[in-house]
Design a protein around this motif. Sequence first.
Motif, PDB file in Angstrom:
ATOM      1  N   TRP A 172      34.882  75.097  -9.899  1.00  0.00           N
ATOM      2  CA  TRP A 172      34.991  73.774 -10.496  1.00  0.00           C
ATOM      3  C   TRP A 172      33.981  73.629 -11.627  1.00  0.00           C
ATOM      4  N   THR A 173      34.412  72.992 -12.679  1.00  0.00           N
ATOM      5  CA  THR A 173      33.520  72.729 -13.799  1.00  0.00           C
ATOM      6  C   THR A 173      33.663  71.277 -14.218  1.00  0.00           C
ATOM      7  N   ARG A 174      32.574  70.711 -14.738  1.00  0.00           N
ATOM      8  CA  ARG A 174      32.563  69.324 -15.215  1.00  0.00           C
ATOM      9  C   ARG A 174      32.182  69.320 -16.682  1.00  0.00           C
ATOM     10  N   TYR A 175      32.763  68.400 -17.424  1.00  0.00           N
ATOM     11  CA  TYR A 175      32.448  68.279 -18.844  1.00  0.00           C
ATOM     12  C   TYR A 175      32.733  66.856 -19.300  1.00  0.00           C
ATOM     13  N   GLU A 176      32.087  66.480 -20.394  1.00  0.00           N
ATOM     14  CA  GLU A 176      32.269  65.139 -20.954  1.00  0.00           C
ATOM     15  C   GLU A 176      33.155  65.216 -22.187  1.00  0.00           C
TER      16      GLU A 176
ATOM     17  N   CYS B  23      37.671  70.028 -13.347  1.00  0.00           N
ATOM     18  CA  CYS B  23      38.840  70.879 -13.139  1.00  0.00           C
ATOM     19  C   CYS B  23      38.381  72.232 -12.620  1.00  0.00           C
ATOM     20  N   VAL B  24      39.316  72.979 -12.038  1.00  0.00           N
ATOM     21  CA  VAL B  24      38.995  74.297 -11.499  1.00  0.00           C
ATOM     22  C   VAL B  24      39.590  75.346 -12.425  1.00  0.00           C
ATOM     23  N   VAL B  25      38.765  76.334 -12.771  1.00  0.00           N
ATOM     24  CA  VAL B  25      39.149  77.328 -13.769  1.00  0.00           C
ATOM     25  C   VAL B  25      38.976  78.732 -13.206  1.00  0.00           C
ATOM     26  N   LYS B  26      39.658  79.674 -13.824  1.00  0.00           N
ATOM     27  CA  LYS B  26      39.660  81.057 -13.350  1.00  0.00           C
ATOM     28  C   LYS B  26      38.688  81.917 -14.146  1.00  0.00           C
TER      29      LYS B  26
ATOM     30  N   ALA C 237      39.958  69.872   1.932  1.00  0.00           N
ATOM     31  CA  ALA C 237      40.687  71.123   2.149  1.00  0.00           C
ATOM     32  C   ALA C 237      41.701  71.353   1.028  1.00  0.00           C
ATOM     33  N   PHE C 238      42.359  70.288   0.610  1.00  0.00           N
ATOM     34  CA  PHE C 238      43.338  70.409  -0.471  1.00  0.00           C
ATOM     35  C   PHE C 238      42.665  70.889  -1.745  1.00  0.00           C
ATOM     36  N   ARG C 239      41.538  70.292  -2.083  1.00  0.00           N
ATOM     37  CA  ARG C 239      40.840  70.667  -3.308  1.00  0.00           C
ATOM     38  C   ARG C 239      40.288  72.081  -3.233  1.00  0.00           C
ATOM     39  N   ALA C 240      39.895  72.512  -2.024  1.00  0.00           N
ATOM     40  CA  ALA C 240      39.398  73.880  -1.871  1.00  0.00           C
ATOM     41  C   ALA C 240      40.508  74.904  -2.099  1.00  0.00           C
ATOM     42  N   ARG C 241      41.761  74.496  -1.868  1.00  0.00           N
ATOM     43  CA  ARG C 241      42.896  75.409  -2.039  1.00  0.00           C
ATOM     44  C   ARG C 241      43.514  75.325  -3.433  1.00  0.00           C
ATOM     45  N   MET C 242      43.079  74.381  -4.257  1.00  0.00           N
ATOM     46  CA  MET C 242      43.710  74.222  -5.563  1.00  0.00           C
ATOM     47  C   MET C 242      43.565  75.491  -6.389  1.00  0.00           C
ATOM     48  N   PRO C 243      44.667  76.009  -6.924  1.00  0.00           N
ATOM     49  CA  PRO C 243      44.582  77.244  -7.716  1.00  0.00           C
ATOM     50  C   PRO C 243      43.866  77.013  -9.036  1.00  0.00           C
TER      51      PRO C 243
END
Length: 297
Positions: free
Chosen positions: A241-245, A222-225, A115-121
């Motif tokens: 959310w996006t993932r990268y190396e 990380c979560v991006v706009k 729930a916390f991660r779903a609310r992360m701005p």
Amino acid sequence: MTSPPRMTSPRRENSPPRGNSAPRVPRSLSEPAPPGALALAVQLRLLGVRPGRRLLVHAALGGTGLHPQTLREALTGVLGPQGTLVVPAFTAENSLTSSAHLARISGLDADEVAAFRARMPAFDPQRTPSQGMGAFAEAVRTAPGAARSGHPQTSFAALGADAHRICAEHRLECHLGEDSPLGKLCWEGGQVLMINVGFASCTAFHLAEYRIPKPPLRMYDCVVKVNLPGGRRGKGHEGEWTRYEDVALDDSDFTEIGRAFPDSLLRRGKVGAAPAVLFSITDAVDHAQTWMTENRR
């Protein structure tokens, strides 16, 4: 990878109020007035800061008596219209694995974490505050005309002639490498000014991690706009959310690297009453690269 309390004049205890005719209590000799921009500019020039330079500043102002806006005014004044002031504007909490994020979710159960991660701005370079970078970095980031790079975890903010160019095209898969503002500053002869901080906070050393043979890699989240660096787009206004190396960044030995930094390459002095050190980014990266190549396993 704080802002000082505002000085106030002490009131004399057990003195009856006298209305508007009461004399002003003089500032205590133990609480000198914070230095103004002109006094700071003189110290900065003595330290070696010069007009037209590109300067990356790390500053911890808590307990120094320095005001962030006054220091910003002094630095931009010394650097002049052709100079550029740069600060880290990192957002370490925008992560699934950073120590800052793990501290935020410590003690939560699995459902609460989800729930916390779903609310992360989502990270928004125009609005998201930096996290843990201090009051001075925020004073630069929020200044009129400031630019900010678009990396959702390790952005930089800048003021001055080259601010927008330095902050442009900060590639997602390059936190602090050649395709970051730090890389540009290194190639263009930039300097680092550290005020009241040690080499554990020396961001320039991270560029050396990209230059050592076969640096270790890891995945980041990380979560991006909406718009992602590199032109990719998210699915909605709430972000995704996006993932990268990228290189596995490790600052655990930065204090030791700084201890081995030749003193002949450093200019030491004071800004206000706070200790300060000025040095070339190129010298710092070259030194750190040699040290890491010889000592990291």
